[in-house]
Design a protein around this motif. Structure first.
Motif, PDB file in Angstrom:
ATOM      1  N   ILE B 326       0.846  -1.204   0.000  1.00 11.89           N
ATOM      2  CA  ILE B 326       0.000   0.000   0.000  1.00 11.89           C
ATOM      3  C   ILE B 326       0.884   1.258   0.000  1.00 11.89           C
ATOM      4  CG2 ILE B 326      -1.698   1.313   1.351  1.00 11.89           C
ATOM      5  CD1 ILE B 326      -2.856  -1.164  -0.074  1.00 11.89           C
ATOM      6  N   ARG B 327       1.988   1.216   0.762  1.00 14.78           N
ATOM      7  CA  ARG B 327       2.889   2.372   0.735  1.00 14.78           C
ATOM      8  C   ARG B 327       3.405   2.622  -0.682  1.00 14.78           C
ATOM      9  NH1 ARG B 327       8.534   2.600   4.018  1.00 14.78           N
ATOM     10  NH2 ARG B 327       8.883   0.699   2.786  1.00 14.78           N
ATOM     11  N   ARG B 328       3.759   1.542  -1.373  1.00 14.56           N
ATOM     12  CA  ARG B 328       4.258   1.693  -2.750  1.00 14.56           C
ATOM     13  C   ARG B 328       3.202   2.367  -3.646  1.00 14.56           C
ATOM     14  NH1 ARG B 328       6.725   2.270  -7.005  1.00 14.56           N
ATOM     15  NH2 ARG B 328       6.779   4.244  -5.950  1.00 14.56           N
ATOM     16  N   THR B 329       1.933   1.978  -3.483  1.00 12.25           N
ATOM     17  CA  THR B 329       0.906   2.612  -4.322  1.00 12.25           C
ATOM     18  C   THR B 329       0.717   4.074  -3.921  1.00 12.25           C
ATOM     19  OG1 THR B 329      -1.016   2.058  -2.959  1.00 12.25           O
ATOM     20  CG2 THR B 329      -0.309   0.401  -4.515  1.00 12.25           C
ATOM     21  N   VAL B 330       0.736   4.345  -2.625  1.00 14.20           N
ATOM     22  CA  VAL B 330       0.555   5.739  -2.189  1.00 14.20           C
ATOM     23  C   VAL B 330       1.712   6.600  -2.697  1.00 14.20           C
ATOM     24  CG1 VAL B 330       0.475   7.272  -0.186  1.00 14.20           C
ATOM     25  CG2 VAL B 330      -0.846   5.151  -0.168  1.00 14.20           C
TER      26      VAL B 330
END
Lengths: 172, 422
Positions: B326-330
């Motif tokens: 999720i951090r990568r997408t954010v």
């Protein structure tokens, strides 16, 4: 009077201009052509594009600084863009990026001291079926491994420059 | 299982050349359309086919065409969005590289149906191979009289221009794409009034369709809407991530996720299991293994609070740390935010900072509510769909994988990915 762009590139910009009802639409094609010739979008190159399209140079510069494929400072003649988005992330892109950066002695976003190779992180290159993926100049390389990175760097060594028509360092 | 329609000839050597395309019936649909059908009849066929736009929003294509006013003497444009960049999506690139004439034929038929004489295809700047193949195909199509003046002697004229982007995810958003095509920064426009159908390129009515959408058009015209529908109707799923046979899978729309992932994409690697799935690119709410029997169609995924989007299925196996994904997408949306509106520009930065804190073992108990609260405040308040793409997967992950976040906060470590995060 053009400062850095050749007659050939100015003619290309003229042809691009004719493809749109408004000259400003030709800014992106003109900037692509200018960058390909000069290696990056120097102030002189931006001036030439602005003059060719009859636009304020501030407008042209504003566009040039918005898009990640345009460089307003000198960068490596070879550009390696490593995708770090989801599918590549899930398939080991960090190892590829680390290996590339360690081998070349740069951090992402930096060019090697000899001006040869720029390493960048890229967002999803739309080739997730070949993850991890990178673009080396105009060529896509999929299913990357550290060994394939090494082979790719050796191949770059053999050809002085794939994308810059101005050739080896220093003569641009 | 019906035969593939759009991807049938992909991978055949030389397929990108016009003679190979003609040898399998290429441009026959165009010839028939120009000879036997009125523009309105083509629009009616496309509407009857049920085709929904393949760029992500899924708006019915025929209805979109009808919404474009056709006033005599007023210039209209066709713009094709080939700025494919939604993480996990690679169907458009595959079609452009593998069968470019199919898209060109779809564009000419679409232009005829909408009585448009000038078309642009906005091609992602990073698609170097696609640019070479599409440019060559377009030159061939001009040379053989399928594009240009008086196409096939019909009196219909169409100019097609390939416009290369230059690296900006936001330009996949249709109004930002038009700004970029007009030679400006890719800032999205406000809707209303800037609905492309009525006020699009150069403020003129503009038919704006995705590249895959174009590839469906020749088949609808060639087969007729009913026969076309008997192929599924077909849709291209881009399947990637933790599967053994990733790729573009042409299947009937509504094929269950489980079948797509296990039968068509080979399933996860040996000894691994599916932990989570993005069913429609990273903008779609993340789902879990419990949702795998869901049909991958617009309605079923919407019911789960997710979406079909660009039908990019990204599979995550049980070795995946969800908060890290999720951090990568954010981070992606943070970096690609154009900066025009505050919720997107600031919200994505705040979210990634909090996720950093959690992943490096300095998370606080209240962080989970804080993440959810920021995501809630971004929902419906962003200027364009880019910012709106962030909350769904983040919020879904907080719902389905809350324990995993909590464990990072409490233990200061990751049990799944085995080791600290950067």
């Amino acid at each position: 009077m053009a400062r850095v762009l050749s007659q050939a590139v100015l003619a290309e910009i003229e042809r691009a201009r004719a493809r749109y009802p408004r000259p400003q639409s030709a800014v992106l094609p003109a900037l692509h052509a200018a960058q390909e010739e000069v290696g990056y979008l120097s102030p002189e190159a931006l001036d030439d594009v602005a003059e060719a399209l009859g636009l304020p140079v501030t407008e042209v510069a504003s566009v040039a600084t918005f898009y990640s494929m345009f460089f307003t400072e000198p960068v490596g003649r070879h550009k390696i863009r490593v995708c770090t988005n989801l599918s590549c992330y899930l398939n080991g892109c960090e190892e590829i990026l680390d290996h590339l950066c360690r081998t070349l002695g740069v951090r992402p976003g930096e060019t090697t001291a000899d001006g040869r190779v720029l390493v960048e992180v890229a967002e999803c290159l739309a080739a997730c079926e070949e993850a991890p993926v990178l673009l080396a100049d105009e060529d896509r390389h999929g299913h990357m491994t550290p060994a394939k990175v090494d082979a790719l760097l050796r191949a770059l060594d053999r050809e002085p420059s794939a994308t810059s028509p101005t050739g080896p360092a220093g003569d641009a | 299982m019906p035969e593939p329609l759009l991807t049938r000839y992909l991978g055949q050597p030389g397929r990108e050349e016009i003679d190979a395309y003609l040898a399998t019936g290429g441009y026959r649909a165009l010839a028939r359309a120009l000879r036997e059908r009125t523009p309105d009849e083509i629009v009616a066929m496309v509407e009857a086919s049920g085709l929904r736009g393949r760029g992500g929003a899924g708006f019915p294509t025929g209805r979109k065409w009808k919404l474009t006013p056709k006033r005599d003497g007023e210039t209209r444009y066709l713009v094709v969005n080939a700025d494919e960049g939604e993480p996990g999506t690679f169907k458009d690139r595959t079609l452009i590289e593998g069968d470019p004439h199919q898209i060109i034929e779809g564009m000419v038929i679409t232009a005829y149906a909408n009585q448009v004489h000038q078309a642009y295809i906005y091609l992602r700047g990073e698609f170097f191979l696609g640019h070479r193949r599409l440019s060559r195909a377009l030159a061939e199509a001009y040379a053989r009289g399928y594009v240009g003046r008086n196409i096939l002697g019909s009196g219909f004229d169409l100019e097609i221009v390939i416009h290369r982007g230059a690296g900006a995810y936001i330009c996949g958003e249709e109004t930002a794409l038009l700004e970029s095509l007009e030679g400006r920064r890719g800032f999205p426009r406000l809707k209303p009034p800037y609905y492309p159908a009525v006020r699009g390129l150069y403020d003129r009515p503009t038919v704006l369709n995705n590249a895959e959408t174009m590839a469906h058009i020749p088949h609808i015209v060639a087969l007729g809407p009913e026969a076309y529908k008997s192929y599924g109707p077909p849709i291209l799923y881009s399947v990637s991530g933790h599967v053994t046979r990733p790729g573009v899978k042409e299947l009937p729309i509504g094929t269950p996720l489980r079948e797509i992932i296990f039968e068509h994409a080979g399933g996860p690697r040996a000894g691994r299991s599916v932990k989570a799935v993005f069913p429609g690119g990273s903008s779609s709410a993340i789902l879990t293994a419990e949702h795998l029997d869901t049909p991958a169609d617009f309605e079923s995924l919407q019911k789960l609070g997710s979406m079909l989007g660009s039908s990019a299925i990204i599979v995550l196996d049980d070795t995946t740390c969800i908060p890290a994904v999720i951090r990568r997408t954010v981070e992606f949306y943070r970096d690609e935010s154009c900066g025009k509106c505050t919720p997107c520009r600031e919200g994505t930065v705040w979210l990634s900072q909090i996720l950093d804190r959690i992943l490096c073992g300095r998370g606080r108990r209240e962080d989970l509510d804080l993440l959810d609260s920021i995501a809630r405040n971004m929902t419906g308040t962003c200027f364009c769909p880019l910012g709106e793409s962030v909350p769904p997967s983040l919020r879904a992950s907080l719902r389905y994988f809350r324990d995993e976040y909590a464990h990072h906060i409490e233990a200061g470590a990751c049990d799944v990915a085995g080791g600290p995060h950067r």
